[in-house]
Design a protein around this motif. Sequence first.
Motif, PDB file in Angstrom:
ATOM      1  N   GLU A 135      42.721  52.597  25.348  1.00  0.00           N
ATOM      2  CA  GLU A 135      43.781  53.105  24.473  1.00  0.00           C
ATOM      3  C   GLU A 135      43.234  54.168  23.521  1.00  0.00           C
ATOM      4  O   GLU A 135      43.867  55.216  23.305  1.00  0.00           O
ATOM      5  CB  GLU A 135      44.396  51.958  23.685  1.00  0.00           C
ATOM      6  CG  GLU A 135      45.535  52.393  22.772  1.00  0.00           C
ATOM      7  CD  GLU A 135      46.139  51.228  22.012  1.00  0.00           C
ATOM      8  OE1 GLU A 135      45.656  50.095  22.212  1.00  0.00           O
ATOM      9  OE2 GLU A 135      47.066  51.459  21.227  1.00  0.00           O
ATOM     10  N   ARG A 190      43.941  53.024  34.021  1.00  0.00           N
ATOM     11  CA  ARG A 190      44.315  52.152  35.118  1.00  0.00           C
ATOM     12  C   ARG A 190      43.540  50.841  35.010  1.00  0.00           C
ATOM     13  O   ARG A 190      42.708  50.669  34.117  1.00  0.00           O
ATOM     14  CB  ARG A 190      44.039  52.841  36.451  1.00  0.00           C
ATOM     15  CG  ARG A 190      44.769  54.178  36.604  1.00  0.00           C
ATOM     16  CD  ARG A 190      44.476  54.828  37.950  1.00  0.00           C
ATOM     17  NE  ARG A 190      45.098  56.142  38.070  1.00  0.00           N
ATOM     18  CZ  ARG A 190      44.983  56.934  39.126  1.00  0.00           C
ATOM     19  NH1 ARG A 190      44.253  56.525  40.197  1.00  0.00           N
ATOM     20  NH2 ARG A 190      45.572  58.111  39.147  1.00  0.00           N
ATOM     21  N   GLU A 191      43.803  49.947  35.923  1.00  0.00           N
ATOM     22  CA  GLU A 191      43.162  48.632  35.867  1.00  0.00           C
ATOM     23  C   GLU A 191      41.646  48.727  35.953  1.00  0.00           C
ATOM     24  O   GLU A 191      40.927  47.935  35.340  1.00  0.00           O
ATOM     25  CB  GLU A 191      43.682  47.750  37.007  1.00  0.00           C
ATOM     26  CG  GLU A 191      45.135  47.325  36.842  1.00  0.00           C
ATOM     27  CD  GLU A 191      45.563  46.373  37.938  1.00  0.00           C
ATOM     28  OE1 GLU A 191      44.709  46.043  38.791  1.00  0.00           O
ATOM     29  OE2 GLU A 191      46.735  45.943  37.926  1.00  0.00           O
ATOM     30  N   ASP A 192      41.155  49.705  36.713  1.00  0.00           N
ATOM     31  CA  ASP A 192      39.701  49.824  36.879  1.00  0.00           C
ATOM     32  C   ASP A 192      39.072  50.840  35.932  1.00  0.00           C
ATOM     33  O   ASP A 192      37.907  51.170  36.078  1.00  0.00           O
ATOM     34  CB  ASP A 192      39.369  50.182  38.335  1.00  0.00           C
ATOM     35  CG  ASP A 192      40.074  51.449  38.792  1.00  0.00           C
ATOM     36  OD1 ASP A 192      39.776  51.929  39.897  1.00  0.00           O
ATOM     37  OD2 ASP A 192      40.954  51.946  38.028  1.00  0.00           O
ATOM     38  N   ALA A 233      36.363  50.182  33.721  1.00  0.00           N
ATOM     39  CA  ALA A 233      36.938  49.218  32.782  1.00  0.00           C
ATOM     40  C   ALA A 233      35.916  48.136  32.468  1.00  0.00           C
ATOM     41  O   ALA A 233      34.939  47.932  33.190  1.00  0.00           O
ATOM     42  CB  ALA A 233      38.194  48.600  33.385  1.00  0.00           C
ATOM     43  N   HIS A 264      37.684  58.955  39.147  1.00  0.00           N
ATOM     44  CA  HIS A 264      37.434  57.791  38.299  1.00  0.00           C
ATOM     45  C   HIS A 264      36.224  58.103  37.424  1.00  0.00           C
ATOM     46  O   HIS A 264      35.113  58.224  37.915  1.00  0.00           O
ATOM     47  CB  HIS A 264      37.172  56.576  39.184  1.00  0.00           C
ATOM     48  CG  HIS A 264      37.049  55.290  38.431  1.00  0.00           C
ATOM     49  ND1 HIS A 264      36.423  54.178  38.948  1.00  0.00           N
ATOM     50  CD2 HIS A 264      37.486  54.921  37.194  1.00  0.00           C
ATOM     51  CE1 HIS A 264      36.479  53.188  38.072  1.00  0.00           C
ATOM     52  NE2 HIS A 264      37.119  53.615  36.997  1.00  0.00           N
ATOM     53  N   GLN A 301      44.497  59.050  32.718  1.00  0.00           N
ATOM     54  CA  GLN A 301      45.304  57.850  32.927  1.00  0.00           C
ATOM     55  C   GLN A 301      44.425  56.620  32.757  1.00  0.00           C
ATOM     56  O   GLN A 301      43.272  56.610  33.195  1.00  0.00           O
ATOM     57  CB  GLN A 301      45.919  57.831  34.332  1.00  0.00           C
ATOM     58  CG  GLN A 301      47.076  58.777  34.541  1.00  0.00           C
ATOM     59  CD  GLN A 301      47.699  58.615  35.918  1.00  0.00           C
ATOM     60  OE1 GLN A 301      47.254  57.782  36.724  1.00  0.00           O
ATOM     61  NE2 GLN A 301      48.736  59.397  36.195  1.00  0.00           N
ATOM     62  N   TRP A 328      40.925  57.343  34.592  1.00  0.00           N
ATOM     63  CA  TRP A 328      40.970  58.334  35.667  1.00  0.00           C
ATOM     64  C   TRP A 328      41.379  59.671  35.083  1.00  0.00           C
ATOM     65  O   TRP A 328      42.145  59.734  34.112  1.00  0.00           O
ATOM     66  CB  TRP A 328      41.966  57.922  36.748  1.00  0.00           C
ATOM     67  CG  TRP A 328      41.460  56.810  37.633  1.00  0.00           C
ATOM     68  CD1 TRP A 328      41.293  55.507  37.288  1.00  0.00           C
ATOM     69  CD2 TRP A 328      41.048  56.939  38.985  1.00  0.00           C
ATOM     70  NE1 TRP A 328      40.791  54.788  38.336  1.00  0.00           N
ATOM     71  CE2 TRP A 328      40.641  55.649  39.418  1.00  0.00           C
ATOM     72  CE3 TRP A 328      40.991  57.992  39.898  1.00  0.00           C
ATOM     73  CZ2 TRP A 328      40.166  55.401  40.692  1.00  0.00           C
ATOM     74  CZ3 TRP A 328      40.529  57.741  41.188  1.00  0.00           C
ATOM     75  CH2 TRP A 328      40.122  56.463  41.573  1.00  0.00           C
TER      76      TRP A 328
END
Length: 341
Positions: A68, A111-113, A51, A47, A109, A116
């Motif tokens: 993004e 991810r929600e948090d 976010a 990680h 990637q 990564w």
Amino acid sequence: MTHSHPAISSSVHADAHRLACDAFSIDLLSPAVAASDAAFAPPEWVHLIPAGVFSGRDGRGPFRLDAEAVIKAFAAYGADLPVDYEHQSLSAEEKAGPVPAAGWIKELQAREDGIWARVEWTPAAAQHLANKEYRYLSPVFRHDRSGRVVLLEGAGLTHNPNLYLKAAASRKETHAVEDLIERLILMLNLPTASTPEDVVAELQKIIDRLNTAEAAAQSRQIDPAEWVPMSQHRAVAEQLAAMQAQIAAEKAEAAVTAAMRAGKLAPAMKDWAISYASKDPEGFASWAEKAPAILPPETDRAAQRVASNADTLTEEDRIACQLLGMREADFAAHKKTLIKE
């Protein structure tokens, strides 16, 4: 925005844009990552950027992840990102020896948090981590003036992790670019919080206006093949008007002469007739066609000049007789009387 080519260019020293981030940087030796020291292996997925909104220990920030944008920038770069030791690659140009990588970021990637990364570790780095010679992983990213994180440049194994804010190239280049951006913001009268993208957009507007003005100026240029000077145009127009007036006068003169020869005009009416024929040729032609003959035709009048009383009466006298309703003999006698007196 601190920025450069998507390729990871030369760096800025750690103290130039350092964020102390112990509360955020990843502990690669935590229980969540490794079940035991004996069976330790560096994690494949790590990680790197949280976010939402976050700040560094030293108070810099807040920063906001644009996941993004980070993913798109990585895809556009098209190559692996480095994981080094203590962010040495940020000052690689100042190193005399090699600056080895600890691993390579192969994939990202969202991810929600946060972001990564899939890391392929070197054997040496894996051994350093297993020996607890390094423990923390700290990301290097770029952000704009508003704090929006838009690009990941890599990460570093470190003892004292911090968030490194990468500039365009070297420290000197960074200051030069930032100074230029600030000067442009002042010159363009933009808000002080404007980003480089705002500056570029404003400059593009100016370029567009200049191009439009240039195109308009070119469209107004006179083509000598299609245009003549006003003085020359005026002279030609005056000559044309004079020619038209002369032709009209000649036509009027001819029409009046024809009417007089037909006996429809007395000599005393010539000036009136010419004025009428000049202003309204069609109207005069219609009048001449319908007007009755008040004098004999010119051929008849020529013959009458050799007739009796030719020695005493002129052509004008005979016309006067007709207009006054007098007999020529009476008019001639009266004329002789006037002459004697």
